[in-house]
Design an enzyme around this catalytic site. Structure first.
Site, PDB file in Angstrom:
ATOM      1  N   GLY A 218      -1.754 -23.225  -1.979  1.00 13.13           N
ATOM      2  CA  GLY A 218      -0.769 -22.161  -2.159  1.00 13.13           C
ATOM      3  C   GLY A 218       0.575 -22.553  -1.585  1.00 13.13           C
ATOM      4  O   GLY A 218       0.656 -23.464  -0.734  1.00 13.13           O
ATOM      5  N   ALA A 219       1.607 -21.891  -2.060  1.00 12.48           N
ATOM      6  CA  ALA A 219       2.959 -22.204  -1.578  1.00 12.48           C
ATOM      7  C   ALA A 219       3.767 -20.927  -1.409  1.00 12.48           C
ATOM      8  O   ALA A 219       4.994 -20.951  -1.415  1.00 12.48           O
ATOM      9  CB  ALA A 219       3.654 -23.148  -2.563  1.00 12.48           C
TER      10      ALA A 219
ATOM     11  N   GLY B 258       4.210 -16.895   0.615  1.00 12.50           N
ATOM     12  CA  GLY B 258       4.480 -16.435   1.971  1.00 12.50           C
ATOM     13  C   GLY B 258       3.308 -16.674   2.906  1.00 12.50           C
ATOM     14  O   GLY B 258       3.500 -17.073   4.063  1.00 12.50           O
ATOM     15  N   ALA B 259       2.092 -16.442   2.420  1.00 12.61           N
ATOM     16  CA  ALA B 259       0.922 -16.565   3.297  1.00 12.61           C
ATOM     17  C   ALA B 259       0.726 -18.019   3.728  1.00 12.61           C
ATOM     18  O   ALA B 259       0.467 -18.291   4.907  1.00 12.61           O
ATOM     19  CB  ALA B 259      -0.319 -16.042   2.579  1.00 12.61           C
TER      20      ALA B 259
ATOM     21  N   LYS C 145       8.055  -8.967   4.263  1.00 13.45           N
ATOM     22  CA  LYS C 145       8.008  -9.746   5.508  1.00 13.45           C
ATOM     23  C   LYS C 145       9.276 -10.590   5.711  1.00 13.45           C
ATOM     24  O   LYS C 145       9.723 -10.784   6.840  1.00 13.45           O
ATOM     25  CB  LYS C 145       6.768 -10.639   5.525  1.00 13.45           C
ATOM     26  CG  LYS C 145       5.463  -9.872   5.638  1.00 13.45           C
ATOM     27  CD  LYS C 145       4.271 -10.814   5.691  1.00 13.45           C
ATOM     28  CE  LYS C 145       2.971 -10.040   5.654  1.00 13.45           C
ATOM     29  NZ  LYS C 145       1.791 -10.921   5.714  1.00 13.45           N
TER      30      LYS C 145
ATOM     31  N   ASN D 164      -0.525 -26.943  -4.527  1.00 12.81           N
ATOM     32  CA  ASN D 164      -0.203 -25.688  -5.204  1.00 12.81           C
ATOM     33  C   ASN D 164      -0.258 -25.900  -6.708  1.00 12.81           C
ATOM     34  O   ASN D 164      -0.007 -27.008  -7.194  1.00 12.81           O
ATOM     35  CB  ASN D 164       1.197 -25.206  -4.795  1.00 12.81           C
ATOM     36  CG  ASN D 164       1.478 -23.807  -5.298  1.00 12.81           C
ATOM     37  OD1 ASN D 164       0.680 -22.894  -5.074  1.00 12.81           O
ATOM     38  ND2 ASN D 164       2.591 -23.627  -5.999  1.00 12.81           N
TER      39      ASN D 164
ATOM     40  N   LEU E 110      -5.661  -1.323   5.377  1.00 11.67           N
ATOM     41  CA  LEU E 110      -6.680  -0.982   6.382  1.00 11.67           C
ATOM     42  C   LEU E 110      -6.069  -0.888   7.779  1.00 11.67           C
ATOM     43  O   LEU E 110      -6.756  -0.565   8.747  1.00 11.67           O
ATOM     44  CB  LEU E 110      -7.777  -2.056   6.383  1.00 11.67           C
ATOM     45  CG  LEU E 110      -8.614  -2.173   5.102  1.00 11.67           C
ATOM     46  CD1 LEU E 110      -9.504  -3.416   5.148  1.00 11.67           C
ATOM     47  CD2 LEU E 110      -9.470  -0.929   4.914  1.00 11.67           C
TER      48      LEU E 110
ATOM     49  N   THR F 132       4.176  -5.441   5.597  1.00 15.42           N
ATOM     50  CA  THR F 132       3.351  -6.248   4.710  1.00 15.42           C
ATOM     51  C   THR F 132       4.112  -6.512   3.420  1.00 15.42           C
ATOM     52  O   THR F 132       5.308  -6.229   3.329  1.00 15.42           O
ATOM     53  CB  THR F 132       1.957  -5.576   4.531  1.00 15.42           C
ATOM     54  OG1 THR F 132       1.129  -6.445   3.775  1.00 15.42           O
ATOM     55  CG2 THR F 132       2.045  -4.222   3.847  1.00 15.42           C
TER      56      THR F 132
HETATM   57  P1  NDP Z   1       2.540 -15.111  -3.029  1.00 14.15           P
HETATM   58  O1  NDP Z   1       2.666 -14.244  -4.227  1.00 14.15           O
HETATM   59  O2  NDP Z   1       3.717 -15.352  -2.145  1.00 14.15           O
HETATM   60  O3  NDP Z   1       2.002 -16.565  -3.500  1.00 14.15           O
HETATM   61  C1  NDP Z   1       0.988 -16.666  -4.449  1.00 14.15           C
HETATM   62  C2  NDP Z   1       0.444 -18.093  -4.481  1.00 14.15           C
HETATM   63  O4  NDP Z   1      -0.753 -18.075  -5.246  1.00 14.15           O
HETATM   64  C3  NDP Z   1       1.379 -19.114  -5.135  1.00 14.15           C
HETATM   65  O5  NDP Z   1       1.220 -20.332  -4.474  1.00 14.15           O
HETATM   66  C4  NDP Z   1       0.824 -19.175  -6.575  1.00 14.15           C
HETATM   67  O6  NDP Z   1       1.050 -20.418  -7.203  1.00 14.15           O
HETATM   68  C5  NDP Z   1      -0.645 -19.026  -6.294  1.00 14.15           C
HETATM   69  N1  NDP Z   1      -1.403 -18.522  -7.443  1.00 14.15           N
HETATM   70  C6  NDP Z   1      -1.333 -17.284  -8.004  1.00 14.15           C
HETATM   71  N2  NDP Z   1      -2.205 -17.179  -9.027  1.00 14.15           N
HETATM   72  C7  NDP Z   1      -2.850 -18.388  -9.109  1.00 14.15           C
HETATM   73  C8  NDP Z   1      -3.861 -18.909  -9.952  1.00 14.15           C
HETATM   74  N3  NDP Z   1      -4.409 -18.163 -10.930  1.00 14.15           N
HETATM   75  N4  NDP Z   1      -4.294 -20.172  -9.741  1.00 14.15           N
HETATM   76  C9  NDP Z   1      -3.761 -20.936  -8.750  1.00 14.15           C
HETATM   77  N5  NDP Z   1      -2.792 -20.508  -7.920  1.00 14.15           N
HETATM   78  C10 NDP Z   1      -2.340 -19.237  -8.096  1.00 14.15           C
HETATM   79  O7  NDP Z   1       1.307 -14.478  -2.201  1.00 14.15           O
HETATM   80  P2  NDP Z   1       1.068 -14.595  -0.625  1.00 14.15           P
HETATM   81  O8  NDP Z   1       1.290 -15.999  -0.218  1.00 14.15           O
HETATM   82  O9  NDP Z   1       1.802 -13.553   0.094  1.00 14.15           O
HETATM   83  O10 NDP Z   1      -0.498 -14.190  -0.497  1.00 14.15           O
HETATM   84  C11 NDP Z   1      -1.518 -15.077  -0.919  1.00 14.15           C
HETATM   85  C12 NDP Z   1      -2.878 -14.471  -0.586  1.00 14.15           C
HETATM   86  O11 NDP Z   1      -3.082 -14.390   0.833  1.00 14.15           O
HETATM   87  C13 NDP Z   1      -3.064 -13.054  -1.119  1.00 14.15           C
HETATM   88  O12 NDP Z   1      -4.334 -13.000  -1.729  1.00 14.15           O
HETATM   89  C14 NDP Z   1      -3.052 -12.175   0.125  1.00 14.15           C
HETATM   90  O13 NDP Z   1      -3.904 -11.055  -0.046  1.00 14.15           O
HETATM   91  C15 NDP Z   1      -3.641 -13.118   1.150  1.00 14.15           C
HETATM   92  N6  NDP Z   1      -3.235 -12.755   2.532  1.00 14.15           N
HETATM   93  C16 NDP Z   1      -4.214 -12.366   3.416  1.00 14.15           C
HETATM   94  C17 NDP Z   1      -3.883 -12.014   4.706  1.00 14.15           C
HETATM   95  C18 NDP Z   1      -4.972 -11.606   5.660  1.00 14.15           C
HETATM   96  O14 NDP Z   1      -4.662 -11.051   6.738  1.00 14.15           O
HETATM   97  N7  NDP Z   1      -6.226 -11.862   5.357  1.00 14.15           N
HETATM   98  C19 NDP Z   1      -2.486 -12.044   5.196  1.00 14.15           C
HETATM   99  C20 NDP Z   1      -1.532 -12.486   4.192  1.00 14.15           C
HETATM  100  C21 NDP Z   1      -1.913 -12.811   2.899  1.00 14.15           C
HETATM  101  P3  NDP Z   1       2.376 -20.704  -8.095  1.00 14.15           P
HETATM  102  O15 NDP Z   1       3.444 -21.074  -7.105  1.00 14.15           O
HETATM  103  O16 NDP Z   1       1.966 -21.816  -8.974  1.00 14.15           O
HETATM  104  O17 NDP Z   1       2.672 -19.430  -8.836  1.00 14.15           O
END
Ligand code: NDP
Length: 270
Positions: free
Chosen positions: A126-127, A129-130, A66, A150, A15, A62
């Protein structure tokens, strides 16, 4: 006319061009802003070089680039240094200045929606990038404590070890204890897949807790659980618009109003 772009993979649904052109209109600035798909790290780096050669003024970066954006920059803010992540690059000849605005986007959105974060106790889910990217901005708000959780809990312990070098009030909350928490922020991607369940159950939460999901454009299982339990909840659309506003301010040195854009995007996304 200044040229900008957003680079990522996937990029089709971004967007950012829409948001930046709204800001440009608001500020009477002439600019172009396009979406660029990069296949991998090598294409990302060559794309950046091509854009510099073509006289682009800057790019947003993005997923999943990053980290590479932070690595290739020639100057970076302390927050980029700490998080190892950059989403805003400014070009000056061959120099690349890196900023990260995700943290300030989240904090500004939380401040707009709930007033203050000072003395709040926050659970960050979560753990990836975000989650890591927003930690300095959250801790700059004088919150009382940041708890980490996490699915793969070892990553939370690694994360706490890393952040302890800079901040004291961070620890892992392996078993969620809602009594200690005011705000839960979901920074997991458990919502991209419609079959996933909420990363934590909110059924035992007290009623004053505030739930925030960084994801937007869909009702995630986390937000559904918040809604089912009659808790206050917000999605990440405001964060998206406010991180864009912070990028715009870096590039154009002009403040912009983001609320009306969030509202109009929300009506198109629902
Ligand atoms: P990553 O892929 O780097 O990390 C994913 C995380 O989600 C890990 O901690 C993973 O845990 C966890 N995870 C994935 N699936 C599950 C599940 N089914 N149950 C529990 N935990 C789960 O992603 P990002 O950190 O980059 O992004 C995370 C979210 O933040 C995304 O949805 C993204 O769209 C959103 N975001 C929004 C932004 C905004 O401007 N609004 C900006 C940046 C991100 P594990 O380590 O156990 O695999």
């Amino acid at each position: 006319m200044k040229k900008f772009a957003v680079i990522g993979n996937p990029i089709k649904h971004s967007l950012s061009p829409l948001i930046h052109s709204e800001f440009a209109q608001q500020s009477s600035i002439d600019l172009t802003y396009e979406k660029i798909l990069a296949d991998d790290e090598i294409t990302f780096i060559s794309t950046i070089q091509n854009l510099i050669n073509q006289g682009y003024a800057g790019v947003n970066v993005t997923l999943p680039f990053k980290g590479y954006a932070a690595k290739i920059s020639t100057t970076k803010t302390s927050e980029v240094d700490l998080t190892g992540s950059a989403n805003t690059l400014s070009f000056d000849h061959n120099a690349i200045a890196a900023h990260t605005t995700d943290g300030i986007g989240l904090v500004n959105d939380l401040l707009e929606k709930i007033g203050t974060l000072s003395s709040s106790s926050i659970l960050l889910l979560g753990a990836g990038g975000a989650a890591n990217g927003v930690i300095p901005s959250l801790l700059n708000e004088e919150i009382s404590h940041l708890y980490l959780w996490n699915r793969t809990i070892q990553k939370s312990f690694d994360m706490a070890n890393h952040w302890h070098k800079s901040y004291e009030n961070i620890s892992v909350m392996e078993n969620v204890d809602f009594k200690k928490i005011d705000i839960v922020i979901n920074a997991t991607s458990a919502g991209i897949d419609n079959t996933a369940s909420s990363p934590i159950s909110l059924n035992d939460s007290h009623k004053e807790i505030i739930c925030y999901d960084m994801m937007y454009g869909r009702q995630t299982p986390f937000l559904k659980s918040a809604s089912d339990n009659n808790l206050a909840f917000f999605d990440g659309l405001g964060m998206l618009v406010k991180q864009a506003a912070a990028s715009f301010e870096i590039w154009h040195e002009q403040k912009v109003e983001s609320k009306s854009i969030e509202e109009s995007l929300r009506s198109t996304l629902i």
